[in-house]
Design an enzyme around this catalytic site. Structure first.
Site, PDB file in Angstrom:
ATOM      1  N   TYR A  56       0.820  -1.217   0.000  1.00 42.53           N
ATOM      2  CA  TYR A  56       0.000   0.000   0.000  1.00 42.53           C
ATOM      3  C   TYR A  56       0.852   1.263   0.000  1.00 42.53           C
ATOM      4  O   TYR A  56       0.487   2.271  -0.617  1.00 42.53           O
ATOM      5  CB  TYR A  56      -1.009  -0.031   1.158  1.00 42.53           C
ATOM      6  CG  TYR A  56      -2.155  -0.949   0.822  1.00 42.53           C
ATOM      7  CD1 TYR A  56      -2.233  -2.239   1.335  1.00 42.53           C
ATOM      8  CD2 TYR A  56      -3.139  -0.539  -0.090  1.00 42.53           C
ATOM      9  CE1 TYR A  56      -3.260  -3.097   0.965  1.00 42.53           C
ATOM     10  CE2 TYR A  56      -4.168  -1.388  -0.454  1.00 42.53           C
ATOM     11  CZ  TYR A  56      -4.222  -2.665   0.062  1.00 42.53           C
ATOM     12  OH  TYR A  56      -5.242  -3.513  -0.323  1.00 42.53           O
ATOM     13  N   ARG A  59       1.638   1.894  -3.609  1.00 48.41           N
ATOM     14  CA  ARG A  59       0.495   2.412  -4.381  1.00 48.41           C
ATOM     15  C   ARG A  59       0.173   3.849  -3.981  1.00 48.41           C
ATOM     16  O   ARG A  59      -0.208   4.670  -4.808  1.00 48.41           O
ATOM     17  CB  ARG A  59      -0.709   1.488  -4.192  1.00 48.41           C
ATOM     18  CG  ARG A  59      -0.516   0.136  -4.868  1.00 48.41           C
ATOM     19  CD  ARG A  59      -1.642  -0.803  -4.580  1.00 48.41           C
ATOM     20  NE  ARG A  59      -2.894  -0.331  -5.154  1.00 48.41           N
ATOM     21  CZ  ARG A  59      -4.091  -0.731  -4.711  1.00 48.41           C
ATOM     22  NH1 ARG A  59      -4.163  -1.552  -3.672  1.00 48.41           N
ATOM     23  NH2 ARG A  59      -5.195  -0.295  -5.281  1.00 48.41           N
ATOM     24  N   HIS A 109     -14.521   1.360  -0.874  1.00 50.28           N
ATOM     25  CA  HIS A 109     -13.449   0.456  -0.439  1.00 50.28           C
ATOM     26  C   HIS A 109     -12.314   1.209   0.226  1.00 50.28           C
ATOM     27  O   HIS A 109     -11.207   0.684   0.355  1.00 50.28           O
ATOM     28  CB  HIS A 109     -12.925  -0.358  -1.632  1.00 50.28           C
ATOM     29  CG  HIS A 109     -13.907  -1.384  -2.095  1.00 50.28           C
ATOM     30  ND1 HIS A 109     -13.831  -1.988  -3.319  1.00 50.28           N
ATOM     31  CD2 HIS A 109     -15.011  -1.903  -1.491  1.00 50.28           C
ATOM     32  CE1 HIS A 109     -14.832  -2.843  -3.447  1.00 50.28           C
ATOM     33  NE2 HIS A 109     -15.568  -2.798  -2.355  1.00 50.28           N
TER      34      HIS A 109
HETATM   35  C1  BV8 Z   1     -17.765  -8.254   2.090  1.00 45.17           C
HETATM   36  C2  BV8 Z   1      -9.351  -2.894  -1.647  1.00 45.17           C
HETATM   37  C3  BV8 Z   1     -19.066  -8.989   3.905  1.00 45.17           C
HETATM   38  C4  BV8 Z   1      -8.787  -1.609  -2.014  1.00 45.17           C
HETATM   39  C5  BV8 Z   1     -10.865  -4.404  -2.643  1.00 45.17           C
HETATM   40  C6  BV8 Z   1     -18.378 -15.624  -2.897  1.00 45.17           C
HETATM   41  C7  BV8 Z   1     -19.447 -15.066  -3.583  1.00 45.17           C
HETATM   42  C8  BV8 Z   1     -19.755 -13.725  -3.431  1.00 45.17           C
HETATM   43  C9  BV8 Z   1     -18.997 -12.923  -2.597  1.00 45.17           C
HETATM   44  C10 BV8 Z   1     -17.944 -13.477  -1.941  1.00 45.17           C
HETATM   45  C11 BV8 Z   1     -17.638 -14.805  -2.073  1.00 45.17           C
HETATM   46  N1  BV8 Z   1     -16.539 -15.052  -1.296  1.00 45.17           N
HETATM   47  C12 BV8 Z   1     -16.163 -13.903  -0.683  1.00 45.17           C
HETATM   48  C13 BV8 Z   1     -17.021 -12.962  -1.053  1.00 45.17           C
HETATM   49  C14 BV8 Z   1     -17.021 -11.590  -0.627  1.00 45.17           C
HETATM   50  C15 BV8 Z   1     -15.913 -10.825  -1.314  1.00 45.17           C
HETATM   51  C16 BV8 Z   1     -15.933 -11.025  -2.812  1.00 45.17           C
HETATM   52  O1  BV8 Z   1     -16.737 -10.448  -3.507  1.00 45.17           O
HETATM   53  N2  BV8 Z   1     -15.019 -11.879  -3.297  1.00 45.17           N
HETATM   54  C17 BV8 Z   1     -14.967 -12.128  -4.718  1.00 45.17           C
HETATM   55  C18 BV8 Z   1     -13.513 -12.242  -5.168  1.00 45.17           C
HETATM   56  C19 BV8 Z   1     -15.746 -13.387  -5.035  1.00 45.17           C
HETATM   57  N3  BV8 Z   1     -16.191  -9.433  -1.028  1.00 45.17           N
HETATM   58  C20 BV8 Z   1     -15.748  -8.918   0.129  1.00 45.17           C
HETATM   59  O2  BV8 Z   1     -15.045  -9.502   0.920  1.00 45.17           O
HETATM   60  C21 BV8 Z   1     -16.228  -7.504   0.424  1.00 45.17           C
HETATM   61  N4  BV8 Z   1     -16.736  -7.485   1.746  1.00 45.17           N
HETATM   62  O3  BV8 Z   1     -18.353  -8.982   1.346  1.00 45.17           O
HETATM   63  O4  BV8 Z   1     -18.055  -8.121   3.401  1.00 45.17           O
HETATM   64  C22 BV8 Z   1     -19.289  -8.624   5.287  1.00 45.17           C
HETATM   65  C23 BV8 Z   1     -20.590  -8.645   5.747  1.00 45.17           C
HETATM   66  C24 BV8 Z   1     -20.812  -8.321   7.045  1.00 45.17           C
HETATM   67  C25 BV8 Z   1     -19.746  -7.979   7.875  1.00 45.17           C
HETATM   68  C26 BV8 Z   1     -18.444  -7.963   7.396  1.00 45.17           C
HETATM   69  C27 BV8 Z   1     -18.207  -8.298   6.091  1.00 45.17           C
HETATM   70  C28 BV8 Z   1     -15.088  -6.502   0.389  1.00 45.17           C
HETATM   71  C29 BV8 Z   1     -14.619  -6.348  -1.014  1.00 45.17           C
HETATM   72  C30 BV8 Z   1     -13.597  -5.221  -1.065  1.00 45.17           C
HETATM   73  C31 BV8 Z   1     -12.230  -5.803  -1.185  1.00 45.17           C
HETATM   74  N5  BV8 Z   1     -11.272  -4.741  -1.449  1.00 45.17           N
HETATM   75  N6  BV8 Z   1      -9.959  -3.477  -2.806  1.00 45.17           N
HETATM   76  C32 BV8 Z   1      -7.580  -1.781  -2.845  1.00 45.17           C
HETATM   77  O5  BV8 Z   1      -6.596  -2.303  -2.356  1.00 45.17           O
HETATM   78  O6  BV8 Z   1      -7.673  -1.393  -4.007  1.00 45.17           O
HETATM   79  S1  BV8 Z   1     -11.485  -5.155  -4.016  1.00 45.17           S
HETATM   80  C33 BV8 Z   1     -10.695  -4.602  -5.424  1.00 45.17           C
HETATM   81  O7  BV8 Z   1     -11.100  -5.428  -6.511  1.00 45.17           O
HETATM   82  C34 BV8 Z   1     -11.150  -3.241  -5.846  1.00 45.17           C
HETATM   83  O8  BV8 Z   1     -11.423  -2.386  -4.795  1.00 45.17           O
HETATM   84  C35 BV8 Z   1     -12.366  -3.497  -6.669  1.00 45.17           C
HETATM   85  O9  BV8 Z   1     -13.537  -3.337  -5.921  1.00 45.17           O
HETATM   86  C36 BV8 Z   1     -12.313  -4.949  -6.943  1.00 45.17           C
HETATM   87  C37 BV8 Z   1     -12.636  -5.243  -8.362  1.00 45.17           C
HETATM   88  O10 BV8 Z   1     -11.719  -4.621  -9.125  1.00 45.17           O
HETATM   89  P1  BV8 Z   1     -12.173  -3.754 -10.399  1.00 45.17           P
HETATM   90  O11 BV8 Z   1     -12.251  -2.342  -9.970  1.00 45.17           O
HETATM   91  O12 BV8 Z   1     -13.368  -4.318 -11.080  1.00 45.17           O
HETATM   92  O13 BV8 Z   1     -10.898  -3.956 -11.266  1.00 45.17           O
HETATM   93  P2  BV8 Z   1     -10.561  -5.207 -12.179  1.00 45.17           P
HETATM   94  O14 BV8 Z   1      -9.108  -5.180 -12.468  1.00 45.17           O
HETATM   95  O15 BV8 Z   1     -11.164  -6.454 -11.603  1.00 45.17           O
HETATM   96  O16 BV8 Z   1     -11.357  -4.872 -13.517  1.00 45.17           O
HETATM   97  C38 BV8 Z   1     -11.029  -3.709 -14.247  1.00 45.17           C
HETATM   98  C39 BV8 Z   1     -11.992  -3.645 -15.400  1.00 45.17           C
HETATM   99  O17 BV8 Z   1     -11.716  -2.469 -16.141  1.00 45.17           O
HETATM  100  C40 BV8 Z   1     -11.852  -4.818 -16.356  1.00 45.17           C
HETATM  101  O18 BV8 Z   1     -13.132  -5.319 -16.654  1.00 45.17           O
HETATM  102  C41 BV8 Z   1     -11.204  -4.208 -17.593  1.00 45.17           C
HETATM  103  O19 BV8 Z   1     -11.691  -4.773 -18.794  1.00 45.17           O
HETATM  104  C42 BV8 Z   1     -11.654  -2.772 -17.508  1.00 45.17           C
HETATM  105  N7  BV8 Z   1     -10.728  -1.814 -18.109  1.00 45.17           N
HETATM  106  C43 BV8 Z   1      -9.373  -1.872 -18.139  1.00 45.17           C
HETATM  107  N8  BV8 Z   1      -8.893  -0.780 -18.782  1.00 45.17           N
HETATM  108  C44 BV8 Z   1      -9.972  -0.027 -19.139  1.00 45.17           C
HETATM  109  C45 BV8 Z   1     -11.133  -0.680 -18.714  1.00 45.17           C
HETATM  110  N9  BV8 Z   1     -12.354  -0.189 -18.935  1.00 45.17           N
HETATM  111  C46 BV8 Z   1     -12.438   0.992 -19.592  1.00 45.17           C
HETATM  112  N10 BV8 Z   1     -11.375   1.678 -20.031  1.00 45.17           N
HETATM  113  C47 BV8 Z   1     -10.130   1.197 -19.827  1.00 45.17           C
HETATM  114  N11 BV8 Z   1      -9.060   1.901 -20.273  1.00 45.17           N
END
Ligand code: BV8
Length: 236
Positions: A56, A59, A109
């Site tokens: 972090y 970043r 987040h």
């Molecule tokens: C919670 C920290 C509950 C900050 C992040 C099973 C099923 C469902 C859910 C879960 C599960 N198992 C676990 C979970 C929950 C889990 C989750 O969803 N896991 C996933 C992997 C399955 N979620 C959590 O844990 C969340 N909390 O559920 O809490 C709870 C309830 C009660 C009490 C307590 C708790 C917390 C989630 C937050 C985690 N922290 N980040 C940091 O360090 O950055 S997540 C991190 O990845 C980001 O913050 C962001 O949210 C996430 C997704 O990333 P994206 O932003 O989408 O980026 P990515 O690279 O994936 O995609 C980029 C996109 O842009 C691509 O599609 C690409 O094509 C496109 N792109 C690229 N270039 C361009 C573009 N588009 C346009 N123009 C361009 N030039």
């Protein structure tokens, strides 16, 4: 677009990609060389704080080298000129939306430029590294952590987000893979309440099927064009 009053915009790492900030799911699936579970969970922070702080700190330092891009500026213009309700809910922890001038903005987040004290719960704006374990400005204990929502932690201001989703006529998702919940479920909530849902992304997201419309391409091109369209300034 004439019947649109209230707008919710969800942004992800893709909106900052053209500013030079890495997205999370690049081709190698690693996140700047790390597995998510090694740098973005409470267990990782407890197990290997030096690694998490280094990740972090790097970043946070990178923010000084990048600038908002045309997508951030277009969203800031919409924020300034849109007469109805508007809320930008960003998953990103960078400060590019605010540096472009956005004000109706929420970091669900957390933020790289905020420190959270694990001892006393104080939050403070923070620009420096944490790897050297600086004392908390409030309680003096060396227990500062990034004010970031790790996996398994509750995202911030969920009630405010849910209320905005329940009132919105237009939900727009920009630059997110739709891989992480609860953010990835917002489109279904908005559609449930009757909103039109537009996705703008480089490629179809995991939730593309839930959107009314998908536009594929770089945010720096799609977002300014869409903002001109929604503001009705066909001439500008
Ligand atoms: C919670 C920290 C509950 C900050 C992040 C099973 C099923 C469902 C859910 C879960 C599960 N198992 C676990 C979970 C929950 C889990 C989750 O969803 N896991 C996933 C992997 C399955 N979620 C959590 O844990 C969340 N909390 O559920 O809490 C709870 C309830 C009660 C009490 C307590 C708790 C917390 C989630 C937050 C985690 N922290 N980040 C940091 O360090 O950055 S997540 C991190 O990845 C980001 O913050 C962001 O949210 C996430 C997704 O990333 P994206 O932003 O989408 O980026 P990515 O690279 O994936 O995609 C980029 C996109 O842009 C691509 O599609 C690409 O094509 C496109 N792109 C690229 N270039 C361009 C573009 N588009 C346009 N123009 C361009 N030039």
């Amino acid at each position: 677009m004439s019947d649109i009053r209230n707008i919710v915009i969800l942004t992800g790492a893709g909106v900052s990609a053209e500013s030079g900030l890495a997205t999370f799911r690049g081709p190698d699936g690693l996140w700047e060389g790390h597995r998510v579970e090694d740098v973005c969970t409470p267990e990782a922070l407890a197990r290997n704080p030096d690694l998490v702080h280094a990740f972090y700190d790097a970043r946070r330092a990178k923010l000084g080298e990048v600038q908002p891009n045309a997508a951030h500026h277009a969203l800031a213009r919409l924020d300034a000129e849109w007469p109805g309700e508007l809320l930008i809910v960003t998953q990103n922890v960078d400060d590019l939306h605010e540096r472009a001038g956005a004000t109706r903005l929420l970091h669900m987040h957390g933020e790289l430029k905020s420190a959270l004290c694990a001892a006393c719960g104080t939050r403070r704006r923070w620009e420096a590294p944490m790897g050297d374990r600086p004392p908390c400005p409030a309680c003096g204990k060396p227990r500062l952590r990034p004010d970031i929502v790790f996996f398994g932690e509750m995202p911030y201001q969920m009630e405010r987000i849910d209320a905005a989703l329940g009132r919105c006529d237009l939900f727009v998702s920009i630059g997110t893979s739709g891989a992480v919940y609860p953010a990835a479920g917002f489109v279904r909530t908005a559609r449930h309440y009757g909103a039109w849902a537009l996705e703008m992304n480089l490629e179809p997201s995991a939730g593309s099927i839930y959107f009314s419309e998908s536009r594929m391409g770089p945010a720096s091109e799609l977002v300014p064009a869409w903002v001109k369209e929604v503001l009705g300034d066909r001439l500008a």
